[in-house]
Design a protein around this motif. Structure first.
Motif, mmCIF file in Angstrom:
data_model
loop_
_atom_site.group_PDB
_atom_site.id
_atom_site.type_symbol
_atom_site.label_atom_id
_atom_site.label_comp_id
_atom_site.label_asym_id
_atom_site.label_seq_id
_atom_site.Cartn_x
_atom_site.Cartn_y
_atom_site.Cartn_z
ATOM 1 N N SER A 30 0.805 -1.219 0.000
ATOM 2 C CA SER A 30 0.000 0.000 0.000
ATOM 3 C C SER A 30 0.841 1.274 0.000
ATOM 4 C CB SER A 30 -0.932 0.011 1.211
ATOM 5 O OG SER A 30 -0.192 0.238 2.404
ATOM 6 N N MET A 31 2.123 1.124 -0.350
ATOM 7 C CA MET A 31 2.977 2.310 -0.357
ATOM 8 C C MET A 31 2.537 3.257 -1.468
ATOM 9 S SD MET A 31 7.120 2.500 -0.560
ATOM 10 C CE MET A 31 7.295 1.452 0.876
ATOM 11 N N TYR A 32 2.218 4.469 -1.131
ATOM 12 C CA TYR A 32 1.678 5.434 -2.089
ATOM 13 C C TYR A 32 2.751 6.400 -2.591
ATOM 14 C CZ TYR A 32 -1.863 8.498 -4.159
ATOM 15 O OH TYR A 32 -2.621 9.235 -5.025
ATOM 16 N N CYS A 33 3.662 6.763 -1.715
ATOM 17 C CA CYS A 33 4.769 7.619 -2.112
ATOM 18 C C CYS A 33 5.923 7.403 -1.149
ATOM 19 C CB CYS A 33 4.376 9.096 -2.150
ATOM 20 S SG CYS A 33 4.004 9.812 -0.545
ATOM 21 N N MET A 34 7.087 7.793 -1.595
ATOM 22 C CA MET A 34 8.293 7.781 -0.765
ATOM 23 C C MET A 34 8.997 9.101 -0.949
ATOM 24 S SD MET A 34 9.877 3.976 -1.433
ATOM 25 C CE MET A 34 10.983 4.050 -0.017
ATOM 26 N N GLY A 35 9.806 9.444 0.021
ATOM 27 C CA GLY A 35 10.480 10.719 -0.113
ATOM 28 C C GLY A 35 11.710 10.839 0.759
ATOM 29 N N TRP A 36 12.416 11.911 0.536
ATOM 30 C CA TRP A 36 13.597 12.264 1.311
ATOM 31 C C TRP A 36 13.324 13.566 2.053
ATOM 32 C CZ3 TRP A 36 17.543 8.984 1.946
ATOM 33 C CH2 TRP A 36 17.714 7.961 1.013
ATOM 34 N N PHE A 37 13.684 13.561 3.306
ATOM 35 C CA PHE A 37 13.546 14.731 4.155
ATOM 36 C C PHE A 37 14.893 14.961 4.829
ATOM 37 C CE2 PHE A 37 8.936 15.167 3.934
ATOM 38 C CZ PHE A 37 8.611 13.934 3.373
ATOM 39 N N ARG A 38 15.113 16.181 5.252
ATOM 40 C CA ARG A 38 16.380 16.458 5.926
ATOM 41 C C ARG A 38 16.168 17.406 7.091
ATOM 42 N NH1 ARG A 38 19.525 20.086 1.257
ATOM 43 N NH2 ARG A 38 18.261 21.995 1.483
ATOM 44 N N GLN A 39 17.095 17.303 8.026
ATOM 45 C CA GLN A 39 17.055 18.203 9.177
ATOM 46 C C GLN A 39 18.473 18.585 9.542
ATOM 47 O OE1 GLN A 39 14.904 16.772 12.603
ATOM 48 N NE2 GLN A 39 14.615 18.865 13.347
ATOM 49 N N ALA A 40 18.733 19.869 9.473
ATOM 50 C CA ALA A 40 20.031 20.405 9.859
ATOM 51 C C ALA A 40 19.994 20.793 11.333
ATOM 52 C CB ALA A 40 20.374 21.615 8.997
ATOM 53 N N PRO A 41 21.143 20.841 11.982
ATOM 54 C CA PRO A 41 21.179 21.215 13.398
ATOM 55 C C PRO A 41 20.514 22.563 13.639
ATOM 56 C CG PRO A 41 23.297 20.338 12.727
ATOM 57 C CD PRO A 41 22.478 20.493 11.471
ATOM 58 N N GLY A 42 19.596 22.593 14.574
ATOM 59 C CA GLY A 42 18.931 23.836 14.923
ATOM 60 C C GLY A 42 17.838 24.276 13.971
ATOM 61 N N LYS A 43 17.547 23.440 12.987
ATOM 62 C CA LYS A 43 16.516 23.793 12.008
ATOM 63 C C LYS A 43 15.407 22.750 11.996
ATOM 64 C CE LYS A 43 19.469 26.454 8.884
ATOM 65 N NZ LYS A 43 19.880 26.669 7.485
#
Length: 128
Positions: A30-43
């Motif tokens: 049932s996977m509909y979408c996949m993605g990449w996310f990022r998080q920088a220090p303090g953000k």
């Protein structure tokens, strides 16, 4: 359950390239979408790129458009992010995520809110 495992992070000089990979396992029907996310220090976490599993539709953040390319292989259950012309501001922990609709996941642009499965992340550092 679905497991997502990222690989390919590392350190690179400005202008360099890296290719991130995400391997999915478990029940992914049932996977509909996949993605990449990022998080920088303090953000805050931000969406980088999202691609739908049933079509070629994809969303790319303006900050990486023209430099990053997202791709997927449904048969192999893999997601990749080709990152070129890297900048110091691309330094962050990068997370693979997926939305599976059978237990409430959904896709809405680059929003993280609908992603209900996440990997542990891979660190990308861009520095001279």
């Amino acid at each position: 359950q679905v497991q997502l495992v990222e690989s390919g992070g590392g350190s690179v000089q400005p202008g360099g390239s890296l290719r991130l990979s995400c391997a999915a396992s478990g029940y992914t029907a049932s996977m509909y979408c996949m993605g990449w996310f990022r998080q920088a220090p303090g953000k805050e976490r931000e969406g980088v790129a999202v691609i739908y599993t049933g079509s070629a539709d994809a969303y790319i953040a303006d900050s990486v458009k023209g430099r990053f390319t997202i791709s997927r292989d449904n048969a192999a259950k893999t997601l990749e992010l080709q990152m070129n012309s890297l900048k110091p501001e691309d330094t962050a922990m990068y997370y693979c995520a997926a939305a599976l609709t059978h237990n409430g996941g959904y896709c809405y642009g680059l929003a993280a809110s609908g992603m209900n499965y996440w990997g542990k992340g891979t660190l990308v550092t861009v520095s001279s």
